[in-house]
Design a protein around this motif. Structure first.
Motif, PDB file in Angstrom:
ATOM      1  N   TRP A  73       9.638 -30.839  31.760  1.00 25.42           N
ATOM      2  CA  TRP A  73       9.928 -30.921  30.323  1.00 25.42           C
ATOM      3  C   TRP A  73      10.664 -32.218  30.000  1.00 25.42           C
ATOM      4  N   ALA A  74      11.649 -32.589  30.822  1.00 18.99           N
ATOM      5  CA  ALA A  74      12.453 -33.787  30.558  1.00 18.99           C
ATOM      6  C   ALA A  74      11.614 -35.056  30.682  1.00 18.99           C
ATOM      7  N   VAL A  75      10.806 -35.164  31.730  1.00 19.40           N
ATOM      8  CA  VAL A  75       9.996 -36.366  31.928  1.00 19.40           C
ATOM      9  C   VAL A  75       9.005 -36.542  30.783  1.00 19.40           C
ATOM     10  N   ALA A  76       8.445 -35.442  30.308  1.00 13.57           N
ATOM     11  CA  ALA A  76       7.474 -35.522  29.221  1.00 13.57           C
ATOM     12  C   ALA A  76       8.097 -36.038  27.931  1.00 13.57           C
ATOM     13  N   ARG A  77       9.400 -35.893  27.778  1.00 18.08           N
ATOM     14  CA  ARG A  77      10.047 -36.251  26.509  1.00 18.08           C
ATOM     15  C   ARG A  77      10.892 -37.522  26.571  1.00 18.08           C
ATOM     16  N   ILE A  78      11.529 -37.803  27.691  1.00 20.78           N
ATOM     17  CA  ILE A  78      12.387 -38.993  27.729  1.00 20.78           C
ATOM     18  C   ILE A  78      11.907 -40.027  28.733  1.00 20.78           C
ATOM     19  N   ARG A  81      12.015 -43.105  33.877  1.00 23.02           N
ATOM     20  CA  ARG A  81      13.186 -43.905  34.238  1.00 23.02           C
ATOM     21  C   ARG A  81      14.487 -43.213  33.832  1.00 23.02           C
ATOM     22  N   LEU A  82      14.558 -42.739  32.593  1.00 23.65           N
ATOM     23  CA  LEU A  82      15.776 -42.073  32.133  1.00 23.65           C
ATOM     24  C   LEU A  82      16.021 -40.786  32.896  1.00 23.65           C
ATOM     25  N   THR A  83      14.946 -40.060  33.215  1.00 27.82           N
ATOM     26  CA  THR A  83      15.112 -38.815  33.977  1.00 27.82           C
ATOM     27  C   THR A  83      15.701 -39.104  35.352  1.00 27.82           C
ATOM     28  N   MET A  84      15.212 -40.139  36.022  1.00 27.20           N
ATOM     29  CA  MET A  84      15.747 -40.501  37.331  1.00 27.20           C
ATOM     30  C   MET A  84      17.221 -40.901  37.231  1.00 27.20           C
ATOM     31  N   ALA A  85      17.552 -41.696  36.205  1.00 26.49           N
ATOM     32  CA  ALA A  85      18.940 -42.150  36.055  1.00 26.49           C
ATOM     33  C   ALA A  85      19.877 -40.984  35.745  1.00 26.49           C
ATOM     34  N   ILE A  86      19.445 -40.089  34.849  1.00 20.44           N
ATOM     35  CA  ILE A  86      20.278 -38.947  34.482  1.00 20.44           C
ATOM     36  C   ILE A  86      20.441 -38.006  35.673  1.00 20.44           C
ATOM     37  N   ALA A  87      19.350 -37.777  36.417  1.00 23.93           N
ATOM     38  CA  ALA A  87      19.429 -36.901  37.593  1.00 23.93           C
ATOM     39  C   ALA A  87      20.394 -37.470  38.631  1.00 23.93           C
ATOM     40  N   GLY A  88      20.337 -38.787  38.855  1.00 26.47           N
ATOM     41  CA  GLY A  88      21.262 -39.403  39.800  1.00 26.47           C
ATOM     42  C   GLY A  88      22.706 -39.313  39.350  1.00 26.47           C
ATOM     43  N   THR A  89      22.929 -39.492  38.034  1.00 26.33           N
ATOM     44  CA  THR A  89      24.295 -39.429  37.502  1.00 26.33           C
ATOM     45  C   THR A  89      24.871 -38.019  37.602  1.00 26.33           C
ATOM     46  N   ILE A  90      24.064 -37.010  37.239  1.00 25.45           N
ATOM     47  CA  ILE A  90      24.541 -35.628  37.318  1.00 25.45           C
ATOM     48  C   ILE A  90      24.768 -35.228  38.781  1.00 25.45           C
ATOM     49  N   ALA A 119      15.167 -32.256  42.417  1.00 21.57           N
ATOM     50  CA  ALA A 119      13.858 -31.884  41.891  1.00 21.57           C
ATOM     51  C   ALA A 119      13.470 -32.781  40.725  1.00 21.57           C
ATOM     52  N   ALA A 120      14.422 -33.037  39.820  1.00 20.87           N
ATOM     53  CA  ALA A 120      14.141 -33.895  38.667  1.00 20.87           C
ATOM     54  C   ALA A 120      13.840 -35.320  39.119  1.00 20.87           C
ATOM     55  N   PHE A 121      14.615 -35.824  40.064  1.00 21.47           N
ATOM     56  CA  PHE A 121      14.412 -37.177  40.573  1.00 21.47           C
ATOM     57  C   PHE A 121      13.027 -37.295  41.219  1.00 21.47           C
ATOM     58  N   GLY A 122      12.670 -36.312  42.042  1.00 20.99           N
ATOM     59  CA  GLY A 122      11.385 -36.354  42.724  1.00 20.99           C
ATOM     60  C   GLY A 122      10.217 -36.223  41.772  1.00 20.99           C
ATOM     61  N   MET A 189      18.396 -48.428  36.688  1.00 21.95           N
ATOM     62  CA  MET A 189      18.728 -48.864  35.338  1.00 21.95           C
ATOM     63  C   MET A 189      18.739 -50.382  35.163  1.00 21.95           C
ATOM     64  N   LEU A 190      19.146 -51.123  36.192  1.00 23.90           N
ATOM     65  CA  LEU A 190      19.283 -52.570  36.045  1.00 23.90           C
ATOM     66  C   LEU A 190      18.050 -53.335  36.503  1.00 23.90           C
ATOM     67  N   GLY A 191      17.186 -52.688  37.238  1.00 22.10           N
ATOM     68  CA  GLY A 191      15.954 -53.340  37.663  1.00 22.10           C
ATOM     69  C   GLY A 191      14.958 -53.412  36.519  1.00 22.10           C
ATOM     70  N   PRO A 192      13.827 -54.078  36.736  1.00 23.17           N
ATOM     71  CA  PRO A 192      12.791 -54.150  35.697  1.00 23.17           C
ATOM     72  C   PRO A 192      12.286 -52.761  35.347  1.00 23.17           C
ATOM     73  N   ASP A 193      12.037 -52.547  34.067  1.00 26.80           N
ATOM     74  CA  ASP A 193      11.605 -51.234  33.594  1.00 26.80           C
ATOM     75  C   ASP A 193      10.183 -50.972  34.067  1.00 26.80           C
ATOM     76  N   PRO A 194       9.967 -50.029  34.965  1.00 27.78           N
ATOM     77  CA  PRO A 194       8.618 -49.786  35.472  1.00 27.78           C
ATOM     78  C   PRO A 194       7.677 -49.250  34.408  1.00 27.78           C
ATOM     79  N   GLU A 195       8.198 -48.542  33.425  1.00 30.52           N
ATOM     80  CA  GLU A 195       7.333 -47.983  32.394  1.00 30.52           C
ATOM     81  C   GLU A 195       6.754 -49.074  31.501  1.00 30.52           C
ATOM     82  N   LYS A 196       7.439 -50.239  31.421  1.00 33.86           N
ATOM     83  CA  LYS A 196       6.911 -51.367  30.660  1.00 33.86           C
ATOM     84  C   LYS A 196       6.116 -52.319  31.544  1.00 33.86           C
ATOM     85  N   GLN A 197       6.509 -52.426  32.802  1.00 39.08           N
ATOM     86  CA  GLN A 197       5.867 -53.374  33.698  1.00 39.08           C
ATOM     87  C   GLN A 197       4.499 -52.894  34.142  1.00 39.08           C
TER      88      GLN A 197
END
Length: 423
Positions: A73-78, A81-90, A119-122, A189-197
């Motif tokens: 659900w999270a990946v489909a909406r945000i 990249r953001l899902t990976m970052a949020i999962a790592g932070t939590i 699970a979210a990160f993977g 977060m600081l590397g090139p955005d893969p979703e744009k690249q």
């Protein structure tokens, strides 16, 4: 002159994925691999007996099971990249709680949270590569992803052992995991955005067989919910997904059966660790070969040999318990199981990517990964239950039979659901 751009080369794309996908994967797996062996020890320090310590350690698997569908659900909406970052932070919150846990309840909750975030990160990595890696070398890309995870999990325990020798405190490995997570989040977060690249790969492949009548083109503008996606793809999930769950069950059973078998035939801990370590090294050495085979010859050419090797290996091992040369057979079949597991590297990731809807794969992958994780979670319970009721040899034979059933399921359903294309 043609305006058509040349197709991307596998090595170029895989190299560019390094800092965005493979690097964070190694870091996350390295820290997780360092912490997992120490969770029962920390639980014992807080007063847990053996059964309770095992229950606390199992919270990691439970967290992964519970995290897959919300992650979809999270990946489909945000986005990935953001899902990976949020999962790592939590996960960092879980690490702090794990390090300072005053009671077993807090320890179990922190382990559950780490599993949930894993699970979210993977799933975010899986979804990203599903939409952006061309089908012609998808299996190699995903096998390399699986290999980087195995590398981290393989090295992690050695890092933990080194930290214990230097510091003498189990929680040093926990803080090491925290450092890996900080580096992982910064890299994401600081590397090139893969979703744009990387734009989504434009693949012309056969439509997925969902079991629903096709009345026109498949809509891509509207995002389907997780449970709607599960219902829409119920045929592939209940058939090919069941085959994938059986492979996950064999992998998990291997990790449980081999140490128990060594103990039951009277080997010392050092010998058991050596045999299991060699089996794991063989497994790791073959991860990229699996992707090569799947891309060049088709998915079934990796899935079937892997399932047959592991299934027959377990069955043959079951008949060697009381032989005079039981230790030799144990070492030999541990190596066979390592080869089988190595040949299966990346298969679950690749098949999930193959049958996921192109426009919005995350909700489907959440269901797919829940099925495969469930197979891995149930298998140790099956082994322990049968061993308690009868014998470890019977439990091992039953696991082998499950592998042969899984091989039949793969043989029937891979040709039915997976696109027929070679690299």
């Amino acid at each position: 002159m043609s305006d058509t751009a040349p197709p991307p080369r596998a090595k170029d794309v895989l190299w560019r994925f390094g800092p965005m996908i493979y690097g964070p994967t190694v870091l996350f797996a390295l820290g997780e691999g360092a912490v997992i062996p120490l969770i029962p020890i920390i639980a014992a320090e807080l007063g847990a007996d053996v059964a309770t310590a095992a229950l606390v350690a199992s919270a990691l698997v439970v967290g992964q099971l519970c995290g897959n569908i919300p992650a979809g659900w999270a990946v489909a909406r945000i986005g990935e990249r953001l899902t990976m970052a949020i999962a790592g932070t939590i996960s960092l919150v879980g690490i702090v709680a794990l390090a300072f846990a005053p009671v077993l309840g807090v320890l179990a909750a922190s382990v559950f949270l780490i599993g949930f975030c894993a699970a979210a990160f993977g799933l975010a990595r899986h979804s990203f590569m599903t939409t952006r890696v061309p089908l012609s070398f998808r299996a190699r890309a995903l096998s390399l992803l699986g290999g980087t995870f195995r590398l981290g999990m393989f090295i992690g325990p050695f890092v933990a052992a080194a930290l214990l020798a230097l510091v003498g405190e189990e929680r040093a490995a926990v803080w090491f995991f925290g450092g890996c997570l900080v580096a992982c989040v910064l890299l994401v977060m600081l590397g090139p955005d893969p979703e744009k690249q990387f734009a989504p790969a434009d693949e012309r492949v056969p439509a997925e067989d969902t079991g629903e009548a096709v009345t026109g083109s498949i809509p891509t503008a509207e995002r389907a919910g997780v449970f709607r996606t599960m219902w829409q793809f119920r045929r592939v999930l209940s058939r090919l997904g069941l085959a994938a769950a059986s492979l996950s069950a064999l992998r998990s059973a291997r990790q449980v059966v081999l140490p128990l078998w060594g103990v039951s035939i009277g080997l010392d801990a050092q010998t058991i660790a050596l045999v299991v370590g060699i089996s794991g090294a063989i497994d790791f050495a073959l991860f990229y070969a699996s992707g090569q085979v799947m891309d060049r010859f088709g998915r079934l050419w990796a899935a079937l040999p892997a399932m047959l090797l592991m299934g027959l290996g377990f069955i043959a091992l079951a008949f060697t318990h009381d032989l005079d040369s039981a230790a030799m057979w144990f070492a030999m079949f541990a190596a066979v199981l390592g080869v089988g597991n190595g040949l299966s590297s990346g298969i679950l990731l690749t098949l999930g990517a193959d049958v996921a809807p192109r426009a919005d794969p995350a909700p489907f992958l959440g269901s797919w990964r829940t099925l495969t994780d469930a197979g891995g979670a149930v298998s140790p319970l099956l082994v322990s239950g049968i061993a308690a009721a009868s014998s470890l040899a019977l439990a091992t034979g039953v696991v082998g039979g499950l592998g042969l059933i899984g091989a039949v399921l793969f043989a029937v359903y891979v040709p039915r659901f997976v696109p027929h294309q070679r690299g």
